[in-house]
Scaffold this active site. Structure first.
Site, PDB file in Angstrom:
ATOM      1  N   HIS A   1     -12.974   5.114  -1.652  1.00 39.45           N
ATOM      2  CA  HIS A   1     -12.213   3.652  -0.387  1.00 39.45           C
ATOM      3  C   HIS A   1     -11.124   4.073  -0.096  1.00 39.45           C
ATOM      4  O   HIS A   1      -9.599   3.089  -0.667  1.00 39.45           O
ATOM      5  CB  HIS A   1     -12.351   2.461  -1.174  1.00 39.45           C
ATOM      6  CG  HIS A   1     -12.396   1.366  -0.846  1.00 39.45           C
ATOM      7  ND1 HIS A   1     -12.876  -0.183  -0.687  1.00 39.45           N
ATOM      8  CD2 HIS A   1     -11.521   0.315   0.781  1.00 39.45           C
ATOM      9  CE1 HIS A   1     -13.023  -0.749  -0.584  1.00 39.45           C
ATOM     10  NE2 HIS A   1     -12.402  -0.395   1.097  1.00 39.45           N
TER      11      HIS A   1
ATOM     12  N   HIS B   1      -8.387   3.574   3.480  1.00 35.82           N
ATOM     13  CA  HIS B   1      -8.308   3.046   5.219  1.00 35.82           C
ATOM     14  C   HIS B   1      -6.358   3.684   5.468  1.00 35.82           C
ATOM     15  O   HIS B   1      -5.889   3.730   5.022  1.00 35.82           O
ATOM     16  CB  HIS B   1      -7.584   1.857   4.822  1.00 35.82           C
ATOM     17  CG  HIS B   1      -8.596   0.786   4.942  1.00 35.82           C
ATOM     18  ND1 HIS B   1     -10.302   0.524   5.450  1.00 35.82           N
ATOM     19  CD2 HIS B   1      -8.829   0.600   3.169  1.00 35.82           C
ATOM     20  CE1 HIS B   1     -10.342  -0.420   4.799  1.00 35.82           C
ATOM     21  NE2 HIS B   1     -10.006  -0.806   3.393  1.00 35.82           N
TER      22      HIS B   1
ATOM     23  N   ASN C   1      -7.780  -8.464   0.329  1.00 40.59           N
ATOM     24  CA  ASN C   1      -9.041  -9.254  -0.434  1.00 40.59           C
ATOM     25  C   ASN C   1      -9.418  -8.194  -0.402  1.00 40.59           C
ATOM     26  O   ASN C   1      -9.906  -6.829  -0.538  1.00 40.59           O
ATOM     27  CB  ASN C   1      -9.150  -9.478   2.032  1.00 40.59           C
ATOM     28  CG  ASN C   1     -11.178  -9.269   1.643  1.00 40.59           C
ATOM     29  OD1 ASN C   1     -11.741  -9.531   0.793  1.00 40.59           O
ATOM     30  ND2 ASN C   1     -11.332  -9.762   3.211  1.00 40.59           N
TER      31      ASN C   1
ATOM     32  N   ASP D   1      -8.472   1.386  -2.174  1.00 38.10           N
ATOM     33  CA  ASP D   1      -8.576   0.798  -1.068  1.00 38.10           C
ATOM     34  C   ASP D   1      -7.250   0.773  -0.580  1.00 38.10           C
ATOM     35  O   ASP D   1      -6.496  -0.553  -0.294  1.00 38.10           O
ATOM     36  CB  ASP D   1      -8.589  -1.359  -1.686  1.00 38.10           C
ATOM     37  CG  ASP D   1      -9.254  -2.391  -0.973  1.00 38.10           C
ATOM     38  OD1 ASP D   1      -8.686  -1.272   0.492  1.00 38.10           O
ATOM     39  OD2 ASP D   1      -9.566  -3.300  -1.051  1.00 38.10           O
TER      40      ASP D   1
ATOM     41  N   ARG E   1      -6.740   4.440   8.840  1.00 39.68           N
ATOM     42  CA  ARG E   1      -6.020   3.853   9.730  1.00 39.68           C
ATOM     43  C   ARG E   1      -6.070   4.044  11.524  1.00 39.68           C
ATOM     44  O   ARG E   1      -5.768   3.805  12.293  1.00 39.68           O
ATOM     45  CB  ARG E   1      -4.706   2.819   9.608  1.00 39.68           C
ATOM     46  CG  ARG E   1      -4.587   2.397   9.063  1.00 39.68           C
ATOM     47  CD  ARG E   1      -4.842   0.697   9.157  1.00 39.68           C
ATOM     48  NE  ARG E   1      -4.686  -0.196   8.055  1.00 39.68           N
ATOM     49  CZ  ARG E   1      -5.363  -0.895   7.477  1.00 39.68           C
ATOM     50  NH1 ARG E   1      -6.753  -0.907   7.720  1.00 39.68           N
ATOM     51  NH2 ARG E   1      -5.422  -1.289   6.432  1.00 39.68           N
TER      52      ARG E   1
HETATM   53  O1  DOR Z   1      -7.224  -6.270   1.588  1.00 43.39           O
HETATM   54  C1  DOR Z   1      -7.954  -5.643   2.229  1.00 43.39           C
HETATM   55  N1  DOR Z   1      -7.149  -4.720   2.598  1.00 43.39           N
HETATM   56  N2  DOR Z   1      -9.110  -5.728   2.275  1.00 43.39           N
HETATM   57  C2  DOR Z   1     -10.264  -5.255   2.489  1.00 43.39           C
HETATM   58  O2  DOR Z   1     -10.987  -5.650   2.521  1.00 43.39           O
HETATM   59  C3  DOR Z   1      -9.235  -4.218   3.883  1.00 43.39           C
HETATM   60  C4  DOR Z   1      -8.486  -3.934   3.682  1.00 43.39           C
HETATM   61  C5  DOR Z   1      -7.746  -3.601   5.200  1.00 43.39           C
HETATM   62  O3  DOR Z   1      -8.587  -2.818   5.483  1.00 43.39           O
HETATM   63  O4  DOR Z   1      -6.751  -3.445   5.667  1.00 43.39           O
HETATM   64 ZN    ZN Z   2     -13.255  -4.208   1.711  1.00 43.57          ZN
END
Ligand code: DOR
Ligand code: ZN
Length: 438
Positions: free
Chosen positions: A65, A67, A285, A312, A69
């Protein structure tokens, strides 16, 4: 005798899984010998040598998990800067979430991400495909096309959003079962979290922030376990944050549902008590919850009810974070601090040993993501894909010094245990002493 090629390496006095020190000889990216007093791999005169006296050798970490970007959010992170952060954190493979711009919901976008990752070459970048077109939750994306593309997408998710419609989720799980891929669900009932800003509890009440109930997660996980059971599909639950979700997972696993789950480093360590300063760096989140919840997710990870740690890693440029609480974007950096937080929350209290760390950061995530050459044992004939860790290397986190383009770490100024000294991907040293090597 031949001369050195990329992928020839000698690691001396390393302790695999924290056990007896050995030397590890690598030829052409593959472990060819493990034992005491080795010289260079047979037939190689001048292999690169990593003196690992006293350091712990683990299989390279796999993050389900991340990101990155790119495309579209390059002010926060790029595949290059995110790959560097990953490699410095001991990761050798990452799954890149599809909430980019454009969304990774087509063959074109997933192939782009995959190709960029391969060009950079610091970690294996596996794009996660979107479950629904544009993450809108309405029409299913072409999962089969993405799965059969050159990127070989193995995991699909609308992360950032929940696949909320039960009929869409049911169909996605049926497709996943037929395609032998995984659906990773961001479990959040958006009806229950409308306007929510912080974990629903005493801290949110005191601060006057709208509450985000744990039941918004728990109910979706329960529903999805029922749907996955019916479809015979593999369901992966993203970022489990609450004690009661753990209970749902325990029951579903006991009933034979094909469900796996992850916890983030921040949900292992941090609670909503950090919110009193209203610093949006702690906005995430799902939200940070209570000490009871961190205790429950730690125990669940120790006992395998939660399978893996996933970061995350959610970089956000300063303009998205340095604002009032309600307007700030949720998310925090994770790749370069993950190992340290796991050591602090799980190894130091005796909940996991180094074998356990290898299981939750490498072996199980590689299994869930079906990566055949990651998370492998440290043994002859296996790929030389490692994280070399100094268990005594405590360090102080400085967001500005991290390789990510953004610096939104919730651990700023904290002293954390354990340093990643080197990372090796198929015999190639991708990071060493805090610097990446392309
Ligand atoms: O805190 C979060 N950031 N939770 C998510 O599910 C998405 C993520 C984001 O893309 O920034
Ligand atoms: Zn998420």
């Amino acid at each position: 005798m031949t001369t050195r090629r990329t992928g020839d390496l000698l690691i001396t006095h390393a302790r695999p899984y924290g056990e007896e020190a050995v030397d590890v000889a690598v030829r052409d990216g593959v472990v060819v010998e493990v034992g005491a007093g080795l010289s260079a791999p047979a037939g190689v005169m001048d292999a690169e040598v990593l003196d690992a006296g006293g350091l712990v050798l683990l299989p390279g970490f796999v993050d389900l998990h991340t990101h990155l970007r790119e495309p579209g959010g390059e002010e926060s992170e790029t595949i290059a800067t995110g790959s560097a952060a990953a490699s410095l954190g001991g990761f050798t493979a990452v799954f890149a979430m599809p909430n980019t711009d454009p969304v990774a919901d087509t063959e074109v976008v997933v192939e782009h991400v995959w190709r960029r990752g391969a060009e950079i070459g610091l970690v294996d970048v596996h794009p996660v495909g979107a479950v629904t077109v544009g993450l809108a939750g309405v029409r299913m994306a072409e999962l089969g096309t993405m799965a059969r593309s050159r990127a070989q997408v193995r995991m699909f998710s609308d992360d950032g959003r929940c696949v909320h419609d039960p009929l869409v989720m049911r169909r996605a799980l049926e497709y996943a079962s037929a395609l032998d891929v995984v659906i990773a669900q961001h479990a959040e009932d958006h009806r229950l979290t409308a306007g929510a800003q912080a974990h629903e509890g005493v801290v949110a009440s005191r601060l006057g922030l709208a509450g985000w109930p744990a039941t918004a997660e728990e109910t979706i996980v329960a529903r999805d376990c029922a749907l996955a059971r019916e479809a015979g599909a593999a369901l992966h639950v993203c970022h489990v944050s609450s004690a009661r979700t753990v209970e749902v997972l325990r029951a579903a696993k006991a009933a034979g549902v094909r469900v796996s789950a992850e916890v983030t480093p921040h949900h292992l360590l941090l609670t909503d008590a950090t919110l009193t300063g209203y610093d949006p760096v702690n906005k995430v989140n799902p939200p940070l919850r209570t000490a009871e919840d961190t205790k429950a997710v730690r125990a669940a990870l120790a006992h395998g009810v939660i399978d893996v740690v996933a970061t995350d890693h959610a970089p956000h440029a300063v303009q998205y974070k340095d604002t009032e609480w309600a307007a700030a974007r949720p998310g925090m950096l994770g790749l370069q601090t993950a190992l340290s937080v796991v050591v602090h929350t799980m190894v130091e209290p005796g909940l996991l040993d180094w074998r356990g760390v290898a299981r939750v950061l490498s072996e199980r995530p590689a299994e869930i993501g079906t990566l055949p050459d990651q998370g492998r044992p440290i043994a002859v004939g296996e790929p030389a894909t490692f994280a070399l860790v100094d268990p005594d290397g405590a360090w102080t986190v400085r967001g500005a010094a991290l390789a990510s383009r953004a610096s939104n770490t919730p651990y700023e100024g904290m002293r954390l245990p354990a340093t990643v000294v080197a990372t090796v991907l198929r015999g190639r040293v991708t990071a060493r002493n805090g610097k990446v090597r392309a």
